[in-house]
Write a protein that holds these residues in place. Structure first.
Motif, mmCIF file in Angstrom:
data_model
loop_
_atom_site.group_PDB
_atom_site.id
_atom_site.type_symbol
_atom_site.label_atom_id
_atom_site.label_comp_id
_atom_site.label_asym_id
_atom_site.label_seq_id
_atom_site.Cartn_x
_atom_site.Cartn_y
_atom_site.Cartn_z
ATOM 1 N N GLU A 76 -35.674 -19.101 -27.456
ATOM 2 C CA GLU A 76 -35.801 -18.242 -28.629
ATOM 3 C C GLU A 76 -35.673 -19.046 -29.912
ATOM 4 O OE1 GLU A 76 -34.488 -13.747 -29.544
ATOM 5 O OE2 GLU A 76 -32.815 -15.134 -29.250
ATOM 6 N N HIS A 77 -36.630 -18.868 -30.796
ATOM 7 C CA HIS A 77 -36.656 -19.585 -32.069
ATOM 8 C C HIS A 77 -35.444 -19.220 -32.923
ATOM 9 C CE1 HIS A 77 -38.425 -21.291 -35.770
ATOM 10 N NE2 HIS A 77 -37.953 -20.211 -36.374
ATOM 11 N N VAL A 206 -41.757 -20.591 -25.099
ATOM 12 C CA VAL A 206 -41.053 -20.735 -26.372
ATOM 13 C C VAL A 206 -41.482 -19.619 -27.313
ATOM 14 C CG1 VAL A 206 -40.640 -22.250 -28.349
ATOM 15 C CG2 VAL A 206 -40.950 -23.240 -26.057
ATOM 16 N N PHE A 208 -41.554 -17.848 -30.930
ATOM 17 C CA PHE A 208 -41.399 -18.195 -32.349
ATOM 18 C C PHE A 208 -41.983 -17.059 -33.178
ATOM 19 C CE2 PHE A 208 -45.705 -19.343 -31.637
ATOM 20 C CZ PHE A 208 -46.339 -19.654 -32.835
ATOM 21 N N TRP A 212 -45.791 -17.021 -29.216
ATOM 22 C CA TRP A 212 -45.065 -17.798 -28.221
ATOM 23 C C TRP A 212 -45.922 -18.978 -27.754
ATOM 24 C CZ3 TRP A 212 -47.069 -18.172 -23.189
ATOM 25 C CH2 TRP A 212 -48.104 -17.279 -22.881
ATOM 26 N N ALA A 227 -50.422 -22.062 -27.870
ATOM 27 C CA ALA A 227 -49.761 -21.132 -28.779
ATOM 28 C C ALA A 227 -50.539 -19.830 -28.772
ATOM 29 C CB ALA A 227 -49.698 -21.715 -30.185
ATOM 30 N N SER A 253 -44.059 -24.584 -37.082
ATOM 31 C CA SER A 253 -43.283 -23.395 -37.417
ATOM 32 C C SER A 253 -42.293 -23.011 -36.319
ATOM 33 C CB SER A 253 -44.217 -22.215 -37.700
ATOM 34 O OG SER A 253 -44.904 -21.828 -36.529
ATOM 35 N N SER A 254 -42.271 -23.785 -35.239
ATOM 36 C CA SER A 254 -41.333 -23.539 -34.133
ATOM 37 C C SER A 254 -40.402 -24.723 -33.973
ATOM 38 C CB SER A 254 -42.094 -23.299 -32.824
ATOM 39 O OG SER A 254 -41.221 -23.362 -31.720
ATOM 40 N N ASP A 255 -39.110 -24.508 -34.157
ATOM 41 C CA ASP A 255 -38.162 -25.612 -34.003
ATOM 42 C C ASP A 255 -38.157 -26.138 -32.572
ATOM 43 O OD1 ASP A 255 -37.075 -23.251 -33.028
ATOM 44 O OD2 ASP A 255 -35.080 -23.563 -33.879
#
Length: 405
Positions: A76-77, A206, A208, A212, A227, A253-255
């Motif tokens: 989770e972002h 993932v 974001f 995802w 993505a 934009s996604s850590d």
């Protein structure tokens, strides 16, 4: 020559159906417009597909070629939360692993297996329409690799043309799926993050703000990274911004995605595919049926496409063989098969829609997950979606009902 069955399309659904029919001694022709190997998305398999692949004698070859997948990890972002779903914790533990597969290689393995079992394979042949006589399918019209048109007769026709959905688009019986207007941006990397040991083949999902990512490792060191983003986010695309630049912006934009891809080498510029979710009103008709994506595609989230195609193709082979043996290919003969496939597809659909509206996500990342719910979600993730009598399936359907219209 009149074939017992002509199958339009040589992807997983078409190849598995052809192999199942050839095993039973049926004269089968597969017409595939591409020449294999060819690139395709949908690279993560589900454990409940393994019995089908085992029945066709493919497991030793798959173990030799592909990376074993034993679980799914969700990230989770912004919160640092992660949750792993181990396939061995599903209610049905008869099969606890699957494979991560480059589809060019995997699909060719399936097609060649069908051929080795006796199916005739013609690549470079494009089926242009199903031919009907008196309302019943009696063959197909196809273009040869040289561009000539031929009519090929058959006692039964299977549409396995994937998202081209030949028959459904011809008859205008496709329906958009609510809440799933998404676009996928994708590429491959070398040197991306992957887990270690028995978990090396785990898929990483993932989440974001815009959607995802899938992160799917392969045995040869490559990793598929996609993505899946909302239509609203796609509208933020600047004039002249390339697909690859848009993809890079999604990663940035996604850590979590940024960390997983740090230092990795991108192997080709990102590509995109959009608006891929749809349903088909009719899966069966007099002398024909559709399997796999030709009968509808949900979303890449839970790697459902290849699973539904292979499961549907294998069991369609049984149903078609029996119908031909009895000399009755009316749609009613295939009602149990259609109900089975729709049941599984709708369970996946409800879960995917619940993921996007946040209902499922709350369960995925629960601080103290309820053991029954975690096993239920795990069972859905392994693809055990065709048994409507199990208590856990009823629970999933009640909590995450599919919205069809």
């Amino acid at each position: 020559m009149k074939f017992d069955v002509i199958i339009a399309g040589g992807g997983p659904g078409g190849s598995i159906c052809a192999a199942a029919l050839a095993q039973k001694g049926r004269r089968v022709l597969v017409l595939e417009k591409a020449r294999f190997p060819r690139f395709h998305l949908g690279e993560s398999l589900l454990p409940q597909s393994m019995p089908i692949l085992d029945a066709l004698g493919l497991m030793p070859e798959l173990h030799r070629r592909f990376l074993v997948k034993r679980g799914a990890n969700f990230h989770e972002h912004g919160t640092g939360k992660s949750a792993r779903y181990d396939f061995a914790e599903a209610f049905d533990r008869s099969t606890t692993y699957a494979f991560e597969v480059p589809r060019d290689e995997f699909d060719e393995v399936l097609l060649r297996r069908a051929e080795s079992l006796g199916a005739e394979i013609r690549e470079g042949w494009t089926v242009t329409r199903i031919v009907f006589d008196g309302g019943r399918a009696v063959g197909v019209e196809a273009k040869t690799p040289e561009g000539a048109t031929q009519m090929l007769p058959a006692h039964f026709v299977v549409d396995a043309t994937g998202r081209d959905a030949l028959h459904a688009h011809t008859t205008r019986t496709t329906v958009k799926v609510p809440r799933l207007d998404k676009t996928a941006l994708f590429s491959h990397f070398r040197g991306a993050y992957r887990d270690t040991g028995d978990r090396e083949g785990d898929i990483q999902i993932v989440i974001f703000p815009a959607g995802w990512f899938w992160v799917i490792p392969f045995k040869d060191g490559r990793t598929s990274v996609g993505a899946v983003v909302s239509s609203a986010w796609m509208k933020t695309r600047a004039p002249g911004e390339s697909v690859d630049a848009l993809y890079r912006r999604a990663i940035q934009s996604s850590d979590v995605a940024t960390r997983m891809l740090q230092g990795a080498e991108q192997l080709f510029p990102a590509e995109a595919t959009a608006d891929f979710s749809f349903r088909v009103q009719n899966l069966v008709g007099p002398g024909w049926l559709t399997i796999g994506d030709a009968g509808g595609f949900i979303d890449p989230l839970f790697s459902t496409g290849a699973h539904l195609a292979m499961y549907g193709g294998f069991h369609a082979g049984d149903a078609i063989h029996q119908a031909l043996t009895d000399g009755d290919v009316a749609p009613a003969r295939f009602a149990p098969w259609e109900q089975l496939i729709r049941r599984g597809a709708e369970m996946f659909l409800g879960s995917v829609q619940a993921f996007y509206d946040g209902t499922l996500t709350e369960y995925l990342f629960a601080d103290k997950p309820h053991p029954f719910m975690k096993r239920s979600i795990t069972s859905m993730l392994v693809g055990d979606v065709f048994n409507g009598d199990a208590r856990w399936t009823r629970e999933i359907q009640q909590r995450f009902p599919a919205v069809l219209e």
